[in-house]
Design an enzyme around this catalytic site. Sequence first.
Site, short mmCIF file in Angstrom:
data_model
loop_
_atom_site.label_atom_id
_atom_site.label_comp_id
_atom_site.label_asym_id
_atom_site.label_seq_id
_atom_site.Cartn_x
_atom_site.Cartn_y
_atom_site.Cartn_z
N GLU A 117 0.84 -1.21 0.00
CA GLU A 117 0.00 0.00 0.00
C GLU A 117 0.86 1.25 0.00
O GLU A 117 1.99 1.23 0.53
CB GLU A 117 -0.85 0.02 1.28
CG GLU A 117 -2.29 -0.40 1.09
CD GLU A 117 -3.18 0.65 0.44
OE1 GLU A 117 -2.67 1.52 -0.30
OE2 GLU A 117 -4.39 0.59 0.67
N ASP A 118 0.35 2.34 -0.52
CA ASP A 118 1.05 3.62 -0.40
C ASP A 118 0.85 4.19 1.00
O ASP A 118 1.77 4.64 1.65
CB ASP A 118 0.56 4.62 -1.47
CG ASP A 118 -0.95 4.80 -1.49
OD1 ASP A 118 -1.67 4.02 -0.83
OD2 ASP A 118 -1.43 5.72 -2.18
N ARG B 126 1.21 13.00 -8.34
CA ARG B 126 1.82 11.69 -8.12
C ARG B 126 3.28 11.67 -8.54
O ARG B 126 4.07 10.87 -8.07
CB ARG B 126 1.09 10.61 -8.94
CG ARG B 126 -0.34 10.34 -8.52
CD ARG B 126 -0.84 9.09 -9.21
NE ARG B 126 -2.29 8.97 -9.16
CZ ARG B 126 -2.98 8.43 -8.17
NH1 ARG B 126 -2.36 7.99 -7.10
NH2 ARG B 126 -4.30 8.34 -8.22
N ASP C 233 -4.64 4.87 6.13
CA ASP C 233 -5.27 5.99 6.82
C ASP C 233 -6.27 5.41 7.84
O ASP C 233 -5.88 5.05 8.94
CB ASP C 233 -5.92 6.87 5.75
CG ASP C 233 -6.53 8.14 6.30
OD1 ASP C 233 -5.97 8.71 7.25
OD2 ASP C 233 -7.56 8.60 5.77
N PHE D 101 -3.04 15.28 5.07
CA PHE D 101 -3.17 14.75 3.72
C PHE D 101 -1.85 14.92 2.98
O PHE D 101 -1.28 16.00 2.94
CB PHE D 101 -4.30 15.45 2.95
CG PHE D 101 -4.71 14.69 1.73
CD1 PHE D 101 -5.56 13.60 1.83
CD2 PHE D 101 -4.23 15.05 0.48
CE1 PHE D 101 -5.92 12.88 0.70
CE2 PHE D 101 -4.58 14.34 -0.65
CZ PHE D 101 -5.43 13.25 -0.54
P1 5GP Z 1 -7.89 4.02 4.13
O1 5GP Z 1 -8.85 3.01 3.56
O2 5GP Z 1 -6.79 3.40 4.95
O3 5GP Z 1 -8.60 5.12 4.86
O4 5GP Z 1 -7.23 4.77 2.93
C1 5GP Z 1 -6.38 4.14 2.04
C2 5GP Z 1 -6.33 4.86 0.74
O5 5GP Z 1 -6.80 6.21 0.84
C3 5GP Z 1 -4.90 4.98 0.25
O6 5GP Z 1 -4.55 3.88 -0.54
C4 5GP Z 1 -4.94 6.29 -0.53
O7 5GP Z 1 -5.37 6.04 -1.84
C5 5GP Z 1 -5.99 7.12 0.16
N1 5GP Z 1 -5.40 8.07 1.14
C6 5GP Z 1 -5.53 8.02 2.48
N2 5GP Z 1 -4.86 9.03 3.07
C7 5GP Z 1 -4.27 9.71 2.06
C8 5GP Z 1 -3.38 10.86 2.03
O8 5GP Z 1 -2.98 11.46 3.03
N3 5GP Z 1 -2.99 11.25 0.78
C9 5GP Z 1 -3.39 10.63 -0.37
N4 5GP Z 1 -2.95 11.12 -1.52
N5 5GP Z 1 -4.21 9.55 -0.35
C10 5GP Z 1 -4.63 9.10 0.84
#
Ligand code: 5GP
Length: 179
Positions: A99-100, A165, A103, A152
């Site tokens: 994963e990148d 990106r 969150d 963010f």
């Molecule tokens: P989660 O399901 O854990 O809330 O979020 C995962 C996905 O949300 C990540 O793979 C990403 O695509 C997006 N995301 C969550 N936080 C960020 C952030 O701070 N920046 C960006 N660009 N994407 C985020």
Amino acid sequence: MKKMDDNLISLYSSSDIKNRVEELGSEISEEYEKKEPIFIGVLNGSFIFMADLMRSLSIDCEMDFIKVRSYSGKKSSGTIQLLKDISADVKDRNIILVEDIIDTGLTIKFLRERLFGSSPKSIAIATLLYKPSVAKIDFKIDYIGFEIPQEFVVGYGLDYEQKMRHLNGLYMIKNDLSE
Ligand code: 5GP
């Protein structure tokens, strides 16, 4: 839209990231020797991390990608939509899900559960970024690049509305760009 650069605060430079990714690559190479892991990158955000992580390995491995959508702009939609599934057969394989950023943890939870349905031997998780104050998960994140505050972040594969990106470093957005 405001000029982009005025709104970005540097979080990690490209050399910070390179060094950390190489450390993760060495750790994974040691722990997965002779296990021939299959890396599954979560599109789109993980594509640069995945490319650098794989090139820092010293072991045999395979790769595939999966694509989901959970975010629109800077907000999580709360529901995960599968846009592209893997094509590899992962039964009895050692998966490393890449994963990148984690969150809320909803995306990784959804993907982990889905992949367990294909009867792999193991699933480990590698994420470049992790927001510990936000994530609600009851399983281990095996490899974490950096723990970050609840901000963010863009760059190094991570977008804001599909842009930014391409930036080499990681940045926090200072103001709302839509202002
Ligand atoms: P989660 O399901 O854990 O809330 O979020 C995962 C996905 O949300 C990540 O793979 C990403 O695509 C997006 N995301 C969550 N936080 C960020 C952030 O701070 N920046 C960006 N660009 N994407 C985020």
